[in-house]
Each structure stands twice: as C-alpha cells, then as structure tokens.
Design a protein around this motif. Structure first.
Motif, PDB file in Angstrom:
ATOM      1  N   TYR A   1       0.876  -1.170   0.000  1.00 52.08           N
ATOM      2  CA  TYR A   1       0.000   0.000   0.000  1.00 52.08           C
ATOM      3  C   TYR A   1       0.915   1.223   0.000  1.00 52.08           C
ATOM      4  O   TYR A   1       1.318   1.737   1.044  1.00 52.08           O
ATOM      5  CB  TYR A   1      -0.905  -0.016   1.235  1.00 52.08           C
ATOM      6  N   GLN A   2       1.263   1.665  -1.185  1.00 48.90           N
ATOM      7  CA  GLN A   2       2.305   2.680  -1.311  1.00 48.90           C
ATOM      8  C   GLN A   2       1.953   4.032  -0.690  1.00 48.90           C
ATOM      9  O   GLN A   2       2.851   4.715  -0.185  1.00 48.90           O
ATOM     10  CB  GLN A   2       2.694   2.845  -2.778  1.00 48.90           C
ATOM     11  N   PRO A   3       0.671   4.476  -0.693  1.00 43.95           N
ATOM     12  CA  PRO A   3       0.377   5.739  -0.002  1.00 43.95           C
ATOM     13  C   PRO A   3       0.755   5.710   1.474  1.00 43.95           C
ATOM     14  O   PRO A   3       0.978   6.762   2.086  1.00 43.95           O
ATOM     15  CB  PRO A   3      -1.141   5.882  -0.186  1.00 43.95           C
ATOM     16  N   GLY A   4       0.835   4.505   2.050  1.00 46.73           N
ATOM     17  CA  GLY A   4       1.183   4.389   3.469  1.00 46.73           C
ATOM     18  C   GLY A   4       2.643   4.592   3.774  1.00 46.73           C
ATOM     19  O   GLY A   4       3.012   4.833   4.934  1.00 46.73           O
ATOM     20  N   PHE A   5       3.501   4.490   2.762  1.00 48.08           N
ATOM     21  CA  PHE A   5       4.939   4.698   3.001  1.00 48.08           C
ATOM     22  C   PHE A   5       5.211   6.072   3.604  1.00 48.08           C
ATOM     23  O   PHE A   5       6.123   6.240   4.420  1.00 48.08           O
ATOM     24  CB  PHE A   5       5.732   4.573   1.689  1.00 48.08           C
ATOM     25  N   LEU A   6       4.424   7.065   3.203  1.00 43.39           N
ATOM     26  CA  LEU A   6       4.577   8.431   3.702  1.00 43.39           C
ATOM     27  C   LEU A   6       4.472   8.512   5.217  1.00 43.39           C
ATOM     28  O   LEU A   6       5.151   9.326   5.862  1.00 43.39           O
ATOM     29  CB  LEU A   6       3.503   9.319   3.055  1.00 43.39           C
TER      30      LEU A   6
ATOM     31  N   MET B   1      -9.073   6.998   6.075  1.00 37.49           N
ATOM     32  CA  MET B   1     -10.040   5.952   5.743  1.00 37.49           C
ATOM     33  C   MET B   1      -9.715   5.292   4.402  1.00 37.49           C
ATOM     34  O   MET B   1     -10.175   4.186   4.128  1.00 37.49           O
ATOM     35  CB  MET B   1     -11.460   6.532   5.698  1.00 37.49           C
ATOM     36  N   PHE B   2      -8.931   5.972   3.603  1.00 33.79           N
ATOM     37  CA  PHE B   2      -8.655   5.450   2.266  1.00 33.79           C
ATOM     38  C   PHE B   2      -7.954   4.098   2.317  1.00 33.79           C
ATOM     39  O   PHE B   2      -8.142   3.267   1.427  1.00 33.79           O
ATOM     40  CB  PHE B   2      -7.804   6.464   1.476  1.00 33.79           C
ATOM     41  N   LYS B   3      -7.157   3.866   3.356  1.00 34.04           N
ATOM     42  CA  LYS B   3      -6.460   2.582   3.455  1.00 34.04           C
ATOM     43  C   LYS B   3      -7.469   1.429   3.521  1.00 34.04           C
ATOM     44  O   LYS B   3      -7.268   0.403   2.860  1.00 34.04           O
ATOM     45  CB  LYS B   3      -5.536   2.555   4.680  1.00 34.04           C
ATOM     46  N   TRP B   4      -8.528   1.587   4.276  1.00 32.41           N
ATOM     47  CA  TRP B   4      -9.549   0.542   4.353  1.00 32.41           C
ATOM     48  C   TRP B   4     -10.227   0.362   2.999  1.00 32.41           C
ATOM     49  O   TRP B   4     -10.455  -0.760   2.538  1.00 32.41           O
ATOM     50  CB  TRP B   4     -10.583   0.890   5.415  1.00 32.41           C
ATOM     51  N   ILE B   5     -10.550   1.477   2.358  1.00 35.37           N
ATOM     52  CA  ILE B   5     -11.190   1.420   1.032  1.00 35.37           C
ATOM     53  C   ILE B   5     -10.268   0.734   0.030  1.00 35.37           C
ATOM     54  O   ILE B   5     -10.713  -0.075  -0.794  1.00 35.37           O
ATOM     55  CB  ILE B   5     -11.552   2.844   0.551  1.00 35.37           C
ATOM     56  N   TYR B   6      -8.995   1.048   0.117  1.00 35.37           N
ATOM     57  CA  TYR B   6      -8.011   0.465  -0.807  1.00 35.37           C
ATOM     58  C   TYR B   6      -7.992  -1.051  -0.700  1.00 35.37           C
ATOM     59  O   TYR B   6      -8.140  -1.759  -1.696  1.00 35.37           O
ATOM     60  CB  TYR B   6      -6.634   1.043  -0.482  1.00 35.37           C
ATOM     61  N   TRP B   7      -7.807  -1.566   0.525  1.00 35.54           N
ATOM     62  CA  TRP B   7      -7.690  -3.011   0.717  1.00 35.54           C
ATOM     63  C   TRP B   7      -8.998  -3.746   0.461  1.00 35.54           C
ATOM     64  O   TRP B   7      -8.999  -4.888  -0.022  1.00 35.54           O
ATOM     65  CB  TRP B   7      -7.231  -3.329   2.139  1.00 35.54           C
ATOM     66  N   ASN B   8     -10.129  -3.129   0.766  1.00 37.25           N
ATOM     67  CA  ASN B   8     -11.399  -3.841   0.752  1.00 37.25           C
ATOM     68  C   ASN B   8     -12.262  -3.610  -0.487  1.00 37.25           C
ATOM     69  O   ASN B   8     -13.199  -4.381  -0.728  1.00 37.25           O
ATOM     70  CB  ASN B   8     -12.216  -3.477   1.997  1.00 37.25           C
ATOM     71  N   ALA B   9     -11.953  -2.586  -1.257  1.00 35.25           N
ATOM     72  CA  ALA B   9     -12.796  -2.303  -2.423  1.00 35.25           C
ATOM     73  C   ALA B   9     -12.005  -1.934  -3.666  1.00 35.25           C
ATOM     74  O   ALA B   9     -12.229  -2.491  -4.741  1.00 35.25           O
ATOM     75  CB  ALA B   9     -13.779  -1.184  -2.090  1.00 35.25           C
TER      76      ALA B   9
ATOM     77  N   GLY C   1     -11.426  -4.053  -7.604  1.00 38.67           N
ATOM     78  CA  GLY C   1     -12.153  -3.624  -8.789  1.00 38.67           C
ATOM     79  C   GLY C   1     -13.615  -3.329  -8.558  1.00 38.67           C
ATOM     80  O   GLY C   1     -14.413  -3.313  -9.499  1.00 38.67           O
ATOM     81  N   LYS C   2     -13.994  -3.049  -7.319  1.00 40.23           N
ATOM     82  CA  LYS C   2     -15.396  -2.766  -7.014  1.00 40.23           C
ATOM     83  C   LYS C   2     -15.740  -1.324  -7.378  1.00 40.23           C
ATOM     84  O   LYS C   2     -14.881  -0.453  -7.425  1.00 40.23           O
ATOM     85  CB  LYS C   2     -15.674  -3.020  -5.530  1.00 40.23           C
ATOM     86  N   GLU C   3     -17.017  -1.101  -7.645  1.00 39.83           N
ATOM     87  CA  GLU C   3     -17.473   0.238  -7.982  1.00 39.83           C
ATOM     88  C   GLU C   3     -17.426   1.133  -6.738  1.00 39.83           C
ATOM     89  O   GLU C   3     -17.841   0.727  -5.651  1.00 39.83           O
ATOM     90  CB  GLU C   3     -18.906   0.200  -8.529  1.00 39.83           C
ATOM     91  N   LEU C   4     -16.951   2.359  -6.931  1.00 39.90           N
ATOM     92  CA  LEU C   4     -16.894   3.335  -5.843  1.00 39.90           C
ATOM     93  C   LEU C   4     -17.767   4.534  -6.200  1.00 39.90           C
ATOM     94  O   LEU C   4     -17.936   4.853  -7.384  1.00 39.90           O
ATOM     95  CB  LEU C   4     -15.451   3.791  -5.607  1.00 39.90           C
TER      96      LEU C   4
END
Length: 419
Positions: A42-47, A381-389, A393-396
């Motif tokens: 999860y590259q955004p988390g490296f920050l 919250m984006f980390k949860w969305i990233y891993w789970n949706a 390939g789910k619709e957002l």
C-alpha cells in the motif's frame, strides 16, 4: 481461446484482473497476470511510516489475497516484450503469447540516475520514502535525530504521487513540533518547479501553508549531483543546499523491461493515447497507471479512473467496435497537512484544482483546497477502502470523469475548460 496478458500486479494491474475476470467467459478467455514478487504494498502508506503513524505491517499483504481464482498468476521478472510477435519473454526464459496485452508495470525511483545519490550516505543520512526500505530506514533515523538541516528534494518531474513531498514536509513540521524540537530543525523543500505545485491556484494556496509553517521553498532547483563529503546537493547551475538529512525523491522511471523492449520514451513510459488508453503504436495493447506517458498525475486515483475507461474501451475493441470512452485526466488527492488536518484537490487535464465541495456539490463532506479535519479522516479511511474495495475492482461512489459541479472558479485565475 483468446488470451489476455496483464503485466504488473500492483494496484492498476490487480484492478483490471478483477474487472475482466467478472465479465470474460473463462471458456473463451484465459487471463494471465505477471509480477515479479508476491507482496502487495500500500504505497500511499509509506509516507506515514517515518513519523510512526503506520508500521510496515500496515502497508503489506500477500498479493494472492486480491487475485480472482480463475486468473493464472506468474511470479517472474519480465525480460522483454515483443509486440510485433504478441509475445512476452520472462526472466526464466518462458514465452507467454497473447491476443491482448495490458501494461501496468508502474514506475520506480532511480537514485542511480543522480551523481552521488547512492554514495556513502545513501540509507545513512540520505533516504527516500517511496520504498519500504527507505521509509522504514528513515523512521529509525528520525527516532534518534537531534535536529539540523532537513532538505526534501524532488529531482525532476514526473513523479509518483506529486503531492507526497509537500505532505512529507507538512508532516515533518508537525512531527518535530510534537517532539518539542521544531526550533532545532530547518526544513527546506527544493523543487525543479517554479512554485510549490504544478497548478497555479493550488500552488498559491500550498505556498501559503509552507510559509506559515516556516518551511523554506527553493524553486527551479534542478539537482545535478550530491556531494557526500560536504553534505550538500548541487544544481546544474551550481546552486548549493547543505543538509544534515536529505530526503530524496529521485528520478522516477518506468520499468527496465520497457526500455529493453524499445517501447518507451526517455523515462521508459509507454506512449499512450491520452483518452482511449491504447498504446499509440499497437492496437491490441492498452496501458494504465504509472506506466503511461500521460500528463495526468501518477497517482492511485488516476489508475482507478483510468481502469473504468480502459475497461469500456477494451470491451468495445474485442466486440469489434471503436473505443469511445474518453479519459479526461481526472485525479483527486488528499494532502495531509499535519495536526489532524488535510486538504483535498480534484482536477483533470484541462482544469486545475479549484475550491468547492466534494463529492456532493454544496454538501461535501470534503472541502476542496481547504484544511479540514474531515479531509484528514478521508485520507486515513482510504487505506480501508483500498484493501477492501479499490484493488478488488469494485465500484466506488466517485465519478470517473471530473465534474465542475460544486467548484468555484476564482476571478483572478484563467482556466481552460473551466465552465
């Protein structure tokens, strides 16, 4: 049986594998996904790792957790693509043929492109935060650092996640304040750009935030070399910036496999139609995410929006129709600004970030180009969305192409396409 080959199982490649697995009949289609390793980052988390907000465990998961069961997965380096033969050679010598190819090989930092960057100080007092090794090493360094001159340097554009260097200096300012040592740290952001960001309205706003936090901005600084002995970076026009800690965003380049294949530009990015996402030279090849040469941001949101367009156009092509879906360069990015707050920007090829509400016009809950707590929580919250949706390939509930609804055009600015 038709063969779809996807090169790269990062965010973009995994999204496409999931999308196509749902609609392509496995009796008529065989989907193969190739990547060099089995760990998803999860590259955004490296920050966040250097500042103790995330740990290594927060940003890594097994890739196979997100792959459809009917997709064949091959873990291997890519040796070379032969587009005229519709073949890809893997490092172990295996040859994979295809009817259609999706290139999602991403981008990587290349510190070796800058003289002296990988010298004696590399990973000792020169770090990056675009890799897991760099961000974790920097985290350990900062725990013991007693202060001095912190320089964050962007070597050249384009880079993955263009707002990340700004986020880093904002978070650094907050981090050192909370440790009671902000007065012991001089922070400088050195950029090749003429301002804090690529877009004028956003650059003005972000420049104000830098000034308020006493973060120095060194513009039009094109790094030529790193002097390890005297601990300074030197530009091509011989300007010098001394450092005690250098946080580098080195040259970003596409994978070497693209270079070996003769398919890329000088940065190993594949020339791509900016609207249809087809490779300009090959009708049965599509390109997505950081592997493209598009002028849109190399950011996760862009790969997500591109995925919707690529999906429509791929289905049109395989059904004998012309690709009619057009990508407009849409990107939106949360910008962490420290102290539990953040900003949000939303823009595309023609229209730069503007103030307003997002995603519901006039309501939000997010406010564009303003520092708010809800924007910070959107980022977290984006980390949860990233891993789970997202990578599944789910619709957002976010529009693929950018909308002007809810946005305000400042009177003093001129915009192409801002209507």
């Amino acid at each position: 049986m038709k063969k779809l080959l996807i090169l790269g199982a990062g965010m973009a490649g995994t999204i496409m594998a999931n999308k196509f697995s749902r609609v392509l009949d496995d009796r008529r289609w065989h989907i193969t996904l190739v990547d060099k390793d089995d760990t998803h980052y999860y590259q955004p988390g490296f920050l966040f790792i250097p500042f103790g907000i995330y740990t290594q465990e927060d940003v890594i998961k097994p890739k196979n957790k997100f792959f459809p069961k009917d997709v064949e997965v091959r873990y291997s380096e890519i040796q070379k693509i032969y587009p005229e033969k519709n073949e890809v050679k893997l490092e172990n010598g295996d040859i994979l043929d295809y009817d259609y190819l999706i290139i999602a090989t991403g981008t990587e930092i290349r510190p070796d492109e800058i003289e002296g960057m990988t010298g004696p100080l590399w990973q000792k007092s020169i770090f990056d935060f675009y890799t897991l090794e760099g961000s974790t090493g920097l985290a350990e360094f900062l725990k013991k650092w007693e202060g001095g001159r912190l320089v964050v340097n962007i070597a050249e554009m384009p880079i993955k996640c263009p707002v990340a260097p700004l986020e880093f200096v904002f978070l650094a300012d907050d981090y050192f304040k909370k440790r009671g040592m902000r007065d012991k740290v001089d922070i400088t952001l050195a950029t090749p750009l003429p301002d804090a960001f690529t877009k004028p309205v956003a650059a003005h706003k972000l420049g104000d935030y830098l000034e308020k936090r006493n973060i120095h901005l060194e513009t039009e600084f094109a790094i030529g070399r790193v002097d390890n002995e005297e601990k300074k970076i030197v530009s091509w026009d011989e300007r010098e910036i001394p450092f005690d800690l250098l946080v580098a965003i080195p040259t970003n380049m596409g994978t070497r496999a693209i270079e070996r294949s003769g398919m890329g530009n000088e940065f190993n990015y594949v020339p791509t139609d900016p609207q249809t996402l087809r490779a300009k030279e090959w009708e049965n090849i599509f390109v997505i995410g950081d592997a493209t040469d598009l002028t849109s941001s190399k950011a996760g949101s862009v790969a997500h929006f591109e995925g919707d367009i690529l999906f429509e156009n791929f289905m049109a092509v395989v059904e004998g129709r012309e690709p009619e879906a057009h990508f407009d360069g849409h990107a939106n990015c949360f910008i962490e600004s420290g102290d539990g707050k953040g900003l949000l920007i939303d823009f595309n090829y023609d229209t730069e970030p503007l103030p307003g509400k997002f995603p519901i016009p006039g309501i939000g809950p997010f406010t564009l180009l303003e520092e708010t707590a809800i924007n910070h929580w959107g980022k977290m919250m984006f980390k949860w969305i990233y891993w789970n949706a997202l990578i599944k390939g789910k619709e957002l509930p976010v529009q693929t192409n950018m909308s002007m609804k809810g946005k305000k055009v400042p009177e003093e600015a001129e915009f192409v396409g801002a209507k």
